[in-house]
Design a protein around this motif. Structure first.
Motif, PDB file in Angstrom:
ATOM      1  N   LEU A 162       0.832  -1.201   0.000  1.00 39.59           N
ATOM      2  CA  LEU A 162       0.000   0.000   0.000  1.00 39.59           C
ATOM      3  C   LEU A 162       0.870   1.256   0.000  1.00 39.59           C
ATOM      4  O   LEU A 162       0.640   2.190  -0.759  1.00 39.59           O
ATOM      5  CB  LEU A 162      -0.920  -0.046   1.224  1.00 39.59           C
ATOM      6  N   LEU A 163       1.905   1.265   0.845  1.00 39.17           N
ATOM      7  CA  LEU A 163       2.760   2.443   0.957  1.00 39.17           C
ATOM      8  C   LEU A 163       3.682   2.603  -0.249  1.00 39.17           C
ATOM      9  O   LEU A 163       4.060   3.715  -0.608  1.00 39.17           O
ATOM     10  CB  LEU A 163       3.601   2.355   2.236  1.00 39.17           C
ATOM     11  N   GLY A 164       4.021   1.473  -0.870  1.00 38.51           N
ATOM     12  CA  GLY A 164       5.016   1.526  -1.931  1.00 38.51           C
ATOM     13  C   GLY A 164       4.473   1.691  -3.330  1.00 38.51           C
ATOM     14  O   GLY A 164       5.177   2.180  -4.220  1.00 38.51           O
ATOM     15  N   THR A 165       3.223   1.304  -3.569  1.00 41.10           N
ATOM     16  CA  THR A 165       2.738   1.272  -4.957  1.00 41.10           C
ATOM     17  C   THR A 165       1.454   2.052  -5.209  1.00 41.10           C
ATOM     18  O   THR A 165       1.110   2.299  -6.363  1.00 41.10           O
ATOM     19  CB  THR A 165       2.486  -0.192  -5.394  1.00 41.10           C
ATOM     20  N   MET A 166       0.738   2.458  -4.163  1.00 38.75           N
ATOM     21  CA  MET A 166      -0.564   3.097  -4.361  1.00 38.75           C
ATOM     22  C   MET A 166      -0.491   4.608  -4.260  1.00 38.75           C
ATOM     23  O   MET A 166       0.316   5.158  -3.504  1.00 38.75           O
ATOM     24  CB  MET A 166      -1.572   2.573  -3.333  1.00 38.75           C
ATOM     25  N   ALA A 174      -8.443   1.946  -0.147  1.00 38.79           N
ATOM     26  CA  ALA A 174      -8.110   0.611   0.355  1.00 38.79           C
ATOM     27  C   ALA A 174      -8.327   0.520   1.864  1.00 38.79           C
ATOM     28  O   ALA A 174      -8.808  -0.494   2.377  1.00 38.79           O
ATOM     29  CB  ALA A 174      -6.659   0.270   0.007  1.00 38.79           C
ATOM     30  N   PHE A 175      -7.994   1.586   2.578  1.00 40.44           N
ATOM     31  CA  PHE A 175      -8.201   1.616   4.023  1.00 40.44           C
ATOM     32  C   PHE A 175      -9.682   1.499   4.364  1.00 40.44           C
ATOM     33  O   PHE A 175     -10.076   0.697   5.232  1.00 40.44           O
ATOM     34  CB  PHE A 175      -7.623   2.919   4.600  1.00 40.44           C
ATOM     35  N   LEU A 176     -10.520   2.265   3.684  1.00 39.27           N
ATOM     36  CA  LEU A 176     -11.961   2.238   3.955  1.00 39.27           C
ATOM     37  C   LEU A 176     -12.568   0.884   3.586  1.00 39.27           C
ATOM     38  O   LEU A 176     -13.443   0.370   4.299  1.00 39.27           O
ATOM     39  CB  LEU A 176     -12.655   3.357   3.187  1.00 39.27           C
ATOM     40  N   LEU A 177     -12.110   0.289   2.515  1.00 40.65           N
ATOM     41  CA  LEU A 177     -12.610  -1.036   2.115  1.00 40.65           C
ATOM     42  C   LEU A 177     -12.203  -2.095   3.135  1.00 40.65           C
ATOM     43  O   LEU A 177     -12.975  -3.015   3.434  1.00 40.65           O
ATOM     44  CB  LEU A 177     -12.080  -1.404   0.729  1.00 40.65           C
ATOM     45  N   ASN A 178     -11.016  -1.960   3.684  1.00 40.09           N
ATOM     46  CA  ASN A 178     -10.558  -2.894   4.719  1.00 40.09           C
ATOM     47  C   ASN A 178     -11.427  -2.792   5.966  1.00 40.09           C
ATOM     48  O   ASN A 178     -11.848  -3.809   6.532  1.00 40.09           O
ATOM     49  CB  ASN A 178      -9.094  -2.614   5.053  1.00 40.09           C
ATOM     50  N   ILE A 202      -5.062   8.098  10.678  1.00 40.29           N
ATOM     51  CA  ILE A 202      -5.176   7.414   9.388  1.00 40.29           C
ATOM     52  C   ILE A 202      -3.990   7.796   8.504  1.00 40.29           C
ATOM     53  O   ILE A 202      -3.375   6.949   7.846  1.00 40.29           O
ATOM     54  CB  ILE A 202      -6.503   7.762   8.696  1.00 40.29           C
ATOM     55  N   GLY A 203      -3.655   9.082   8.494  1.00 39.70           N
ATOM     56  CA  GLY A 203      -2.532   9.545   7.700  1.00 39.70           C
ATOM     57  C   GLY A 203      -1.219   8.919   8.138  1.00 39.70           C
ATOM     58  O   GLY A 203      -0.396   8.530   7.292  1.00 39.70           O
ATOM     59  N   SER A 204      -1.011   8.804   9.433  1.00 42.21           N
ATOM     60  CA  SER A 204       0.200   8.177   9.945  1.00 42.21           C
ATOM     61  C   SER A 204       0.300   6.729   9.477  1.00 42.21           C
ATOM     62  O   SER A 204       1.371   6.265   9.074  1.00 42.21           O
ATOM     63  CB  SER A 204       0.215   8.232  11.479  1.00 42.21           C
ATOM     64  N   TYR A 205      -0.818   6.026   9.510  1.00 39.34           N
ATOM     65  CA  TYR A 205      -0.853   4.631   9.074  1.00 39.34           C
ATOM     66  C   TYR A 205      -0.604   4.504   7.573  1.00 39.34           C
ATOM     67  O   TYR A 205       0.100   3.591   7.121  1.00 39.34           O
ATOM     68  CB  TYR A 205      -2.205   4.023   9.438  1.00 39.34           C
ATOM     69  N   LEU A 206      -1.167   5.429   6.797  1.00 35.62           N
ATOM     70  CA  LEU A 206      -1.083   5.349   5.336  1.00 35.62           C
ATOM     71  C   LEU A 206       0.123   6.075   4.754  1.00 35.62           C
ATOM     72  O   LEU A 206       0.332   6.057   3.538  1.00 35.62           O
ATOM     73  CB  LEU A 206      -2.361   5.942   4.716  1.00 35.62           C
ATOM     74  N   GLY A 207       0.917   6.702   5.608  1.00 36.12           N
ATOM     75  CA  GLY A 207       2.069   7.434   5.115  1.00 36.12           C
ATOM     76  C   GLY A 207       1.691   8.712   4.397  1.00 36.12           C
ATOM     77  O   GLY A 207       2.339   9.109   3.421  1.00 36.12           O
ATOM     78  N   LEU A 208       0.627   9.367   4.871  1.00 34.60           N
ATOM     79  CA  LEU A 208       0.123  10.584   4.243  1.00 34.60           C
ATOM     80  C   LEU A 208       0.003  11.698   5.290  1.00 34.60           C
ATOM     81  O   LEU A 208      -0.197  11.434   6.470  1.00 34.60           O
ATOM     82  CB  LEU A 208      -1.256  10.345   3.621  1.00 34.60           C
TER      83      LEU A 208
END
Length: 244
Positions: A162-166, A174-178, A202-208
């Motif tokens: 998720l962090l490397g390709t999206m 993807a987070f909301l679908l999970n 959420i941003g910390s988890y997603l690298g945003l």
């Protein structure tokens, strides 16, 4: 210091110290393997040495704490975090009712992250030595523990992908679908739910960055796939969200 070796008699004594039961828990179908016999459920009930209430913002365990127990989230929600040397907090996971916590301590006999309650929560405490003992005697429990450990590996791999390709939008989708899928597994609506974590977490988890997360929520809402009002989220078009 080596962990104490437990005998079967310890499990019987443990059973008298708690009122929590796997056999009657509403999270049973998420937390436990299916098809267990009444005797096997009784032995599972005996594993829970106690329950613990963890208030919002309190820590269940910290990085570096000695590992003795695993935890089943009975109600509530937790985040796991690691602290960088510069003091910045990195969220590594969100754990809902029915999820396991504490498996990070198995490899080194100490925890590698902090587990912090995002709301008032209750956990069941299971001494790992007793769990290992039961795993040797009940194959279904052993298989379930292996699945839990495997799911941690898969979760880490998915996060790296998720962090490397999206893109930012794809990460949020993807987070909301999970979360949606996990809510459905617990018998709740997969289309309408309340996020217990903040946009910043959420941003910390997603690298945003926080601003990016907020902007992606707005973008998805404008596209008509999502209705987000504060922490309340409604998925209006799941297929559209999947195709982001």
């Amino acid at each position: 210091m080596p962990r104490r070796v437990f005998q079967v008699a310890d499990i019987s004594r443990t059973a008298r110290r708690t009122g929590a039961r796997c056999s009657t828990c509403t999270m049973q179908r998420v937390c436990m393997p299916s098809g267990l016999s009444p005797d096997e459920y009784q032995r599972l009930d005996a594993l829970i040495c106690s329950t613990r209430v963890v208030r919002r913002g309190e820590t269940l365990y910290r990085s570096g704490d000695a590992f003795h127990s695993v935890y089943a989230v009975r109600s509530g929600c937790f985040k796991t975090v690691v602290m960088h040397r510069d003091g910045i907090e990195q969220v590594t996971g969100f754990h809902l009712a029915g999820d396991a916590l504490g498996l990070d301590g198995v490899s080194s006999d100490s925890h590698s992250c902090d587990a912090i309650a995002l709301e008032d929560s209750v956990v069941c405490i299971i001494l790992f030595d007793l769990l290992e003992l039961l795993c040797r005697e009940v194959r279904a429990i052993q298989h379930h523990v292996h699945r839990l450990m495997s799911s941690e590996i898969v979760r880490e791999s998915n996060l790296m992908m998720l962090l490397g390709t999206m893109s930012a939008e794809q990460r949020v989708a993807a987070f909301l679908l999970n979360i949606s899928t996990r809510m459905k597994a617990r018998g709740y609506s997969p289309a309408q739910f309340v996020l217990r974590m903040t946009r910043e977490e959420i941003g910390s988890y997603l690298g945003l960055k926080l601003e990016t997360v907020s902007r992606m929520f707005s973008k998805l809402q404008k596209a008509g796939v999502l209705d987000a009002r504060g922490k309340e989220v409604q998925i209006l078009d799941r297929a559209g969200l999947e195709n982001v």
